[in-house]
Design an enzyme around this catalytic site. Structure first.
Site, PDB file in Angstrom:
ATOM      1  N   ASP A   1      -2.118  -1.194   4.596  1.00 51.25           N
ATOM      2  CA  ASP A   1      -1.889  -1.906   3.332  1.00 51.25           C
ATOM      3  C   ASP A   1      -0.825  -2.970   3.578  1.00 51.25           C
ATOM      4  O   ASP A   1       0.346  -2.652   3.835  1.00 51.25           O
ATOM      5  CB  ASP A   1      -1.423  -0.875   2.284  1.00 51.25           C
ATOM      6  CG  ASP A   1      -1.244  -1.476   0.905  1.00 51.25           C
ATOM      7  OD1 ASP A   1      -1.087  -2.704   0.793  1.00 51.25           O
ATOM      8  OD2 ASP A   1      -1.258  -0.691  -0.077  1.00 51.25           O
ATOM      9  N   HIS A   2      -1.239  -4.215   3.471  1.00 52.22           N
ATOM     10  CA  HIS A   2      -0.324  -5.302   3.828  1.00 52.22           C
ATOM     11  C   HIS A   2       0.818  -5.460   2.823  1.00 52.22           C
ATOM     12  O   HIS A   2       1.785  -6.171   3.068  1.00 52.22           O
ATOM     13  CB  HIS A   2      -1.102  -6.622   3.958  1.00 52.22           C
ATOM     14  CG  HIS A   2      -0.510  -7.570   4.951  1.00 52.22           C
ATOM     15  ND1 HIS A   2       0.827  -7.565   5.302  1.00 52.22           N
ATOM     16  CD2 HIS A   2      -1.073  -8.559   5.695  1.00 52.22           C
ATOM     17  CE1 HIS A   2       1.065  -8.501   6.192  1.00 52.22           C
ATOM     18  NE2 HIS A   2      -0.069  -9.126   6.462  1.00 52.22           N
TER      19      HIS A   2
END
Ligand code: CAO
Length: 562
Positions: free
Chosen positions: A534-535
């Protein structure tokens, strides 16, 4: 305290109606005008209200009983102070205890057309609000036709509703609708002009020509389809036309089979009644049906037709300004078979879709040299042959991931608003392929377990998963997930993060590859790794380090000790 008989009021030309719902029981305290029972004929449904406030002493009817005007419905011990605000009964009948019925009209009914109003001549016909008893200022809630439409005799043009009844106003002529004189929200009374129909000679001539109510002198008013929904009108003349047959279970027109109060309730909630399955007698929709439908929509188990049209096939994307989902008649191109999705597929589809749309995924691909580890695994399995415990690469991967999660704690976290929840426990989920779809059992406290124990637990959970016997507890609490396709094949893929986790490791089939050792190519067993992250929580450099560290551990587990 007087004992009062509540009787069926003047219900117009509905001679015998069946009791289909009991809305109160003996001992209930009721208000004046509270509905006691619902009755239904082949043409209308009505709620019979109490004429007095008080306590229900006895119900004189049962479901299925046939009643008519004057039949006693209940004995009510009227409250001393309870003035009866209900309208007075029809004087001719002398029935002090009757109040106006509340009616809805699922049925088509008599539609006496105005005498001499162009019937059969093809001239313009004015359609007016018929005798609707004591209902005043009824609101137009639905307009069912538009100018230019061809209408049949008795076709419903609009639906009107008061607090006691809902009715459809039918056309008194066949022909083309020239003008609509009303719109949704307008308040109407008897005799008001609804529409002008350019009569077609043939249809008009074929229809009976009942007489209008002479007392009103309203030649152009046809009785509403729920003309029985009437108050104790002293001068009401029942329609004289033959009434078309109607099966209550399959209401005609646009009104589903429900009482006015249920209809109102549904409208307040925005529930499309025509999509609600009725559980009452003859498929009648009850308030509980509307509530159950609402719950089901809220839980995501049911989609309304409107929602489906907006987002077909699990999300059309119109809300995002995307093109609508393509609608293809597949059968045009060859034979097809339609198969409903399994329950697990439906649940996982909704979760995967949300996760894919809401999480900014990035996937890093890498390879781990597992040559020595595989040799160790094979040797271990040989040594433990008798124990029945088989160690697969996944067992080692779980242990290796725990070590990497400890080194990179952000990967073992969840996003909560603007805070990161870092977990000090290591529960590792693993995707398991089952005949009914994908499930994710969880190895709890994997940091405290050895590879043998993990392998044994994994085998048990995978078996339970395939048998559909996993409990919700066995599938919850994961902090990180591994999806291994190693036993099947493939090189790399993009696993979808299992929210609220922030990363997932995808593993494919290892194979022997030539690896350059600085001097020459060596045959090494390489394991393809695909880490999705998850950036919002993790950045690319951390992900590359995580993968690199994982690769180092898998290449040499002694690094865990460092
Ligand atoms: N490379 C090469 N061989 C591998 C391997 C890998 N990475 N991983 C497992 N194998 C081998 C095993 O050693 C075993 O070989 P043998 O039969 O010769 O002993 C064989 O493949 C079968 O392994 P397995 O699949 O039964 O065991 P596992 O521990 O690897 O996996 C489980 C268990 C439940 C995860 C697996 O059966 C499964 O369901 N995988 C599918 C997961 C999935 O669908 N993921 C996709 C999610 S996204 O849609």
């Amino acid at each position: 305290m007087a004992l009062v008989e509540v009787k069926v009021p003047d219900i117009g030309d509905f001679s015998e109606v069946a009791v289909i719902e009991l809305l109160v029981k003996p001992g209930d305290t009721i208000k004046a005008e509270q509905s006691l029972v619902t009755v239904e004929s082949d043409k209308a449904s009505m709620e019979i209200p109490a004429s007095h406030a008080g306590v229900v002493k006895e119900l004189k009817v049962r479901i299925g009983d046939k009643v008519k005007e004057g039949s006693v419905i209940a004995l009510v011990e009227a409250a001393a102070s309870a003035a009866t605000p209900t309208p007075q009964p029809t004087p001719q009948r002398g029935e002090g205890a009757t109040a106006p019925a509340r009616a809805s009209a699922p049925a088509s009914s008599a539609s006496p057309a105005p005498a001499g109003e162009g019937r059969g001549e093809g001239g313009p016909v004015e359609v007016r609000v018929p005798d609707i008893g004591d209902f005043k200022d009824v609101a137009v809630i639905e307009v069912l036709v538009k100018p230019g439409d061809s209408v049949k005799l008795e076709q419903s043009l609009i639906t009107v509703e008061s607090d006691k009844a809902s009715m459809e106003i039918p056309s008194s002529a066949a022909g083309v609708l020239k003008e609509l004189k009303v719109k949704v929200g307008d308040k109407l009374n008897i005799g008001d002009l609804v529409a002008v129909v350019q009569g077609s000679g043939a249809a008009g001539a074929a229809s009976p020509a009942p007489q209008p109510s002479p007392q009103k002198g309203e030649g152009a008013a046809a009785p509403a389809q729920a003309a029985a929904a009437v108050a104790p009108s002293t001068d009401r003349t029942p329609p004289t036309a033959a009434l078309p047959p109607h099966e209550p279970g399959t209401p005609t027109g646009s009104l589903p089979h429900a009482s006015p109060s249920v209809r109102k309730f549904a409208r307040e909630l925005g529930v499309p009644l025509e999509e609600v399955k009725g559980s009452g007698p003859k498929g009648r929709i009850t308030q509980e049906d509307v509530q159950a439908f609402t719950k089901s929509v809220m839980a995501g188990d049911t989609r309304t037709k409107a929602a489906t049209a907006k987002a077909p096939a699990g999300g059309g994307g119109e809300a995002l300004g995307l093109l609508p989902w393509p609608k293809v008649d597949f059968a045009k191109f060859g034979p097809v078979e339609r198969k409903p999705l399994s329950r697990i597929k439906k649940i996982s589809a909704a979760n995967l879709h949300r996760n894919w749309v809401m999480i900014p995924h990035v996937t890093n691909h890498d390879d781990a040299d597992i040559t020595e580890l595989e040799a160790f695994r094979v040797a271990t399995n040989k040594e433990n042959e008798k124990s029945g415990i088989k160690v697969t690469m996944l067992g080692f991967l779980i242990k290796a991931c725990v070590a990497a999660l400890k080194k990179f704690p952000d990967f073992n976290s969840s996003l909560d608003g603007e805070e990161l929840v870092l977990k000090s426990y290591y529960h590792i989920g693993f995707a398991a392929d089952t005949p009914n779809g994908l499930v994710v059992p969880v190895i709890k406290d994997a940091d405290k377990k050895g590879v043998l124990a993990i392998s044994q637990e994994m085998a048990e959970l995978a078996k339970k998963a395939r048998e559909g016997k996993l409990t919700p507890a066995e599938m919850s609490g994961a902090t990180f997930t591994i999806s291994s396709l190693g036993g099947i094949g493939g090189r790399y893929f993009t696993p979808i993060i299992n929210a609220p986790e922030v990363a997932i490791l995808g593993v494919c089939k290892s194979q022997t590859e030539p690896v350059w050792d600085g001097k020459q190519f060596q045959p090494r067993l390489m394991l393809p790794l695909s880490l999705s992250w998850d950036h919002r929580v993790i950045d690319g450099a951390s992900a590359a380090r995580f993968n690199a560290y994982l690769g180092q551990i898998l290449a040499d587990f002694r690094r865990v000790l460092l």
